[in-house]
Design a protein around this motif. Structure first.
Motif, mmCIF file in Angstrom:
data_model
loop_
_atom_site.group_PDB
_atom_site.id
_atom_site.type_symbol
_atom_site.label_atom_id
_atom_site.label_comp_id
_atom_site.label_asym_id
_atom_site.label_seq_id
_atom_site.Cartn_x
_atom_site.Cartn_y
_atom_site.Cartn_z
ATOM 1 N N VAL A 120 0.857 -1.182 0.000
ATOM 2 C CA VAL A 120 0.000 0.000 0.000
ATOM 3 C C VAL A 120 0.897 1.237 0.000
ATOM 4 N N CYS A 121 0.487 2.253 -0.766
ATOM 5 C CA CYS A 121 1.234 3.505 -0.803
ATOM 6 C C CYS A 121 1.010 4.263 0.504
ATOM 7 N N VAL A 122 2.105 4.730 1.136
ATOM 8 C CA VAL A 122 1.959 5.436 2.415
ATOM 9 C C VAL A 122 1.505 6.884 2.200
ATOM 10 N N VAL A 123 1.567 7.348 0.919
ATOM 11 C CA VAL A 123 1.158 8.727 0.634
ATOM 12 C C VAL A 123 -0.306 8.784 0.191
ATOM 13 N N CYS A 124 -0.626 8.038 -0.902
ATOM 14 C CA CYS A 124 -1.984 8.164 -1.456
ATOM 15 C C CYS A 124 -2.907 7.016 -1.027
ATOM 16 N N GLY A 125 -2.325 5.991 -0.413
ATOM 17 C CA GLY A 125 -3.159 4.924 0.122
ATOM 18 C C GLY A 125 -3.624 3.877 -0.872
ATOM 19 N N SER A 126 -3.211 3.997 -2.140
ATOM 20 C CA SER A 126 -3.685 3.020 -3.119
ATOM 21 C C SER A 126 -2.892 1.715 -3.017
ATOM 22 N N ALA A 127 -3.584 0.619 -3.365
ATOM 23 C CA ALA A 127 -2.920 -0.682 -3.388
ATOM 24 C C ALA A 127 -1.925 -0.685 -4.539
ATOM 25 N N VAL B 81 8.124 1.507 -4.795
ATOM 26 C CA VAL B 81 8.044 2.939 -4.499
ATOM 27 C C VAL B 81 6.777 3.487 -5.144
ATOM 28 N N HIS B 82 6.016 4.313 -4.420
ATOM 29 C CA HIS B 82 4.810 4.961 -4.975
ATOM 30 C C HIS B 82 4.760 6.378 -4.437
ATOM 31 N N CYS B 83 4.399 7.335 -5.283
ATOM 32 C CA CYS B 83 4.365 8.754 -4.880
ATOM 33 C C CYS B 83 5.704 9.161 -4.251
ATOM 34 N N GLY B 84 6.790 8.596 -4.749
ATOM 35 C CA GLY B 84 8.115 8.984 -4.280
ATOM 36 C C GLY B 84 8.531 8.406 -2.937
HETATM 37 ZN ZN LIG Z 1 0.811 6.747 -3.992
#
Ligand SMILES: [Zn+2]
Length: 272
Positions: A220-227, A232-235
């Motif tokens: 899960v992305c810790v920034v935007c919450g998407s699975a 790395v997601h959203c940096g």
């Molecule tokens: Zn994200």
């Protein structure tokens, strides 16, 4: 006096570089992908000659073509490859790394076994790539290969569709036909070459789905919450929810090509 072999080797390198330059110009490769492609392509050209190179070039063209096909629609679904589908170096090594090792092994040791392994690896890479891209266009959502009753979002690893399955057959038939037309496996009949490619390709893409459903990292992305399945997601590094921490899509792809290669070799050993 220059040895002819050196001239030949330089000529082969030039062909690989020109192919990769065309690909980078067409935005099918990024810079890291360019370097990885030259390394992988050259190992294969040196080991197996131009026939082997035509096989991986065919895989690359088929893969990119299916990535570009209905790209905007797949992007809206959230399942499209990033950066317009330009391949980066991890992607090149995931799909072509095992094949490059077989190329070097052919160069050092020779023998029909490496050609069969190479064909299986390339067929698996093609089957898996086309299955993923066509699967995104399936009218109904994918079902988890390990729990066919469970529907998952398009692009989820381990999800399978009819269109994706048709894509794996189509892609491995194409790779097998190219190899057969080039006489890549020398004394073996064209039907045998196509059969080995299709069985290796289907095994590889099935293995990809099975590993994708079980061992692949999901988080899960810790920034935007998407699975997400990305590291790395959203940096920011993502939070792991299941699977092994290092088991991202590229590692799974690499394993799938190794499975395709192994199954092709086993089938060839049984039939011959
Ligand atoms: Zn994200």
């Amino acid at each position: 006096m220059l040895p002819i072999n050196l001239l030949l080797a330089l000529g082969e390198l030039a062909i690989v570089i020109v192919f990769a330059l065309v690909a980078i110009k067409a935005r099918a490769l990024d810079r890291g992908g360019f370097l990885a492609s030259v390394a992988v392509g050259y190992a294969i050209f040196l080991g197996g000659g131009w026939q082997w190179f035509v096989v991986i070039a065919s895989f690359f063209i088929i893969g990119v073509a299916f990535t570009w096909y209905k790209y905007e629609y797949k992007k809206k679904l959230g399942g499209a490859q990033e950066k317009g589908g330009a391949r980066n170096w991890p992607n090149i090594l995931a799909n072509g790394g095992a094949a490059a090792v077989f190329g070097l092994a052919e160069l050092l040791f020779g023998g029909a076994a490496f050609a069969v392994l190479y064909l299986g690896a390339m067929s698996a890479a093609a089957a898996d790539t086309v299955a993923t891209e066509l699967g995104l266009l399936n009218r109904t959502p994918p079902r988890l290969i390990t729990h066919p009753g469970t529907k998952v979002a398009p692009g989820t690893s381990g999800g399978v569709t009819r269109l994706g399955f048709a894509g794996s057959i189509l892609a491995s038939l194409a790779i097998g036909s190219v190899a057969a037309a080039l006489g890549m496996l020398g004394r073996f009949s064209p039907a045998f070459v196509v059969l080995v490619a299709v069985v290796g390709g289907l095994s590889g893409s099935t293995a990809d789905s099975l590993i994708g459903a079980t061992l692949q990292r999901k988080g899960v992305c810790v920034v935007c919450g998407s699975a997400t399945e990305n590291l790395v997601h959203c940096g920011r590094p993502t939070e792991r929810r299941s699977g092994f921490f290092f088991m991202d899509n590229n590692i799974v792809n690499l394993l799938a090509t190794v499975v395709g290669a192994g199954v092709s070799l086993a089938l060839a050993a049984v039939l011959l």
